[in-house]
Design an enzyme around this catalytic site. Structure first.
Site, mmCIF file in Angstrom:
data_model
loop_
_atom_site.group_PDB
_atom_site.id
_atom_site.type_symbol
_atom_site.label_atom_id
_atom_site.label_comp_id
_atom_site.label_asym_id
_atom_site.label_seq_id
_atom_site.Cartn_x
_atom_site.Cartn_y
_atom_site.Cartn_z
ATOM 1 N N GLY A 185 41.778 52.169 66.846
ATOM 2 C CA GLY A 185 41.696 53.433 66.130
ATOM 3 C C GLY A 185 42.715 54.421 66.676
ATOM 4 N N GLN A 197 46.895 62.367 68.103
ATOM 5 C CA GLN A 197 47.480 61.462 69.107
ATOM 6 C C GLN A 197 48.934 61.119 68.811
ATOM 7 O OE1 GLN A 197 43.973 58.580 68.917
ATOM 8 N NE2 GLN A 197 44.596 58.459 71.058
ATOM 9 N N CYS A 207 41.067 54.770 75.308
ATOM 10 C CA CYS A 207 41.747 55.673 74.372
ATOM 11 C C CYS A 207 43.246 55.499 74.568
ATOM 12 C CB CYS A 207 41.341 57.118 74.670
ATOM 13 S SG CYS A 207 42.149 58.322 73.598
ATOM 14 N N LEU A 208 43.991 55.371 73.466
ATOM 15 C CA LEU A 208 45.438 55.149 73.581
ATOM 16 C C LEU A 208 46.165 56.327 74.240
ATOM 17 C CD1 LEU A 208 46.157 53.379 70.156
ATOM 18 C CD2 LEU A 208 45.994 52.325 72.421
ATOM 19 N N HIS A 229 34.313 58.514 68.472
ATOM 20 C CA HIS A 229 35.484 58.755 69.326
ATOM 21 C C HIS A 229 36.607 59.406 68.518
ATOM 22 C CE1 HIS A 229 38.294 57.500 72.704
ATOM 23 N NE2 HIS A 229 39.148 57.789 71.735
ATOM 24 N N GLU A 230 36.882 58.849 67.326
ATOM 25 C CA GLU A 230 38.009 59.353 66.524
ATOM 26 C C GLU A 230 37.709 60.724 65.925
ATOM 27 O OE1 GLU A 230 40.730 57.969 67.009
ATOM 28 O OE2 GLU A 230 40.000 56.068 67.810
ATOM 29 N N HIS A 279 38.310 63.356 68.390
ATOM 30 C CA HIS A 279 39.734 63.713 68.518
ATOM 31 C C HIS A 279 40.101 64.838 67.552
ATOM 32 C CE1 HIS A 279 41.832 61.098 71.315
ATOM 33 N NE2 HIS A 279 41.260 60.010 70.822
HETATM 34 NI NI NI Z 1 41.183 58.127 71.612
#
Ligand code: NI
Length: 169
Positions: free
Chosen positions: A45, A50, A92-93, A134-135, A138
């Protein structure tokens, strides 16, 4: 096109995204690029902040590009129902090499718009529920380190500072 993923503590990650109002070719290009970037990073995701775009848009694909049915585009999403608890490891990226257990709701129902602006609802359990939460976090400028216990957060922030000082972050 693969986009650059910004890392903590980039300010764009910690501010709420603006609602998406234009469902045009530019939006579809951003969505396609975000999927490409997610797959290139072996993620499941990615949220627009991000990639430095402060908008309420996220893409999720638990199959990492293997199953087209699992490609989800969530625009202006919100959690409208949640139930139960799960406590599983998350990454998380924007936090490379950081993985930690985080408490999330076991099940959620979300409401979102698709690429054409059409509203839909969807239920998620287990990993999908976790990805939704999570997304969507963000898009509100909330990062998963702020969902950890105070102790885990300080340990991970120390680890990040160490990597920053070594030039590996
Ligand atoms: Ni993330």
């Amino acid at each position: 096109m693969i986009l650059k993923i910004v890392k903590y503590p980039e300010p764009v990650l910690q501010q709420p995204g603006e609602p998406v109002t234009e469902f045009n070719a530019e939006l579809r290009k951003l969505v396609a690029d975000m999927f490409e970037t997610t797959y290139a990073s072996q993620g499941i995701g990615l949220a627009a902040p991000q990639v430095g775009v402060s908008k309420r848009l996220t893409v999720i694909d638990l199959s990492q590009g293997k199953d087209p049915v699992q490609r989800l585009v969530l625009i202006n999403p919100e959690v409208i129902f949640s139930e139960g608890k799960q406590y599983e490891e998350e990454g998380c990226l924007s936090f490379p090499d950081i993985r930690e257990k985080v408490v999330r709701a076991a099940k959620v129902r979300i409401r979102a718009q698709d690429e054409t602006g059409k509203w839909f609802e969807m239920d998620g359990e287990e990993l999908l529920s976790r990805a939704f939460q999570h997304e969507i976090d963000h898009l509100d400028g909330i990062l998963f380190i702020f969902r950890m216990s105070a102790l885990k957060r300080s340990l991970n922030l120390r680890k990040i500072r160490k990597m920053q000082s070594e030039g590996t972050w």
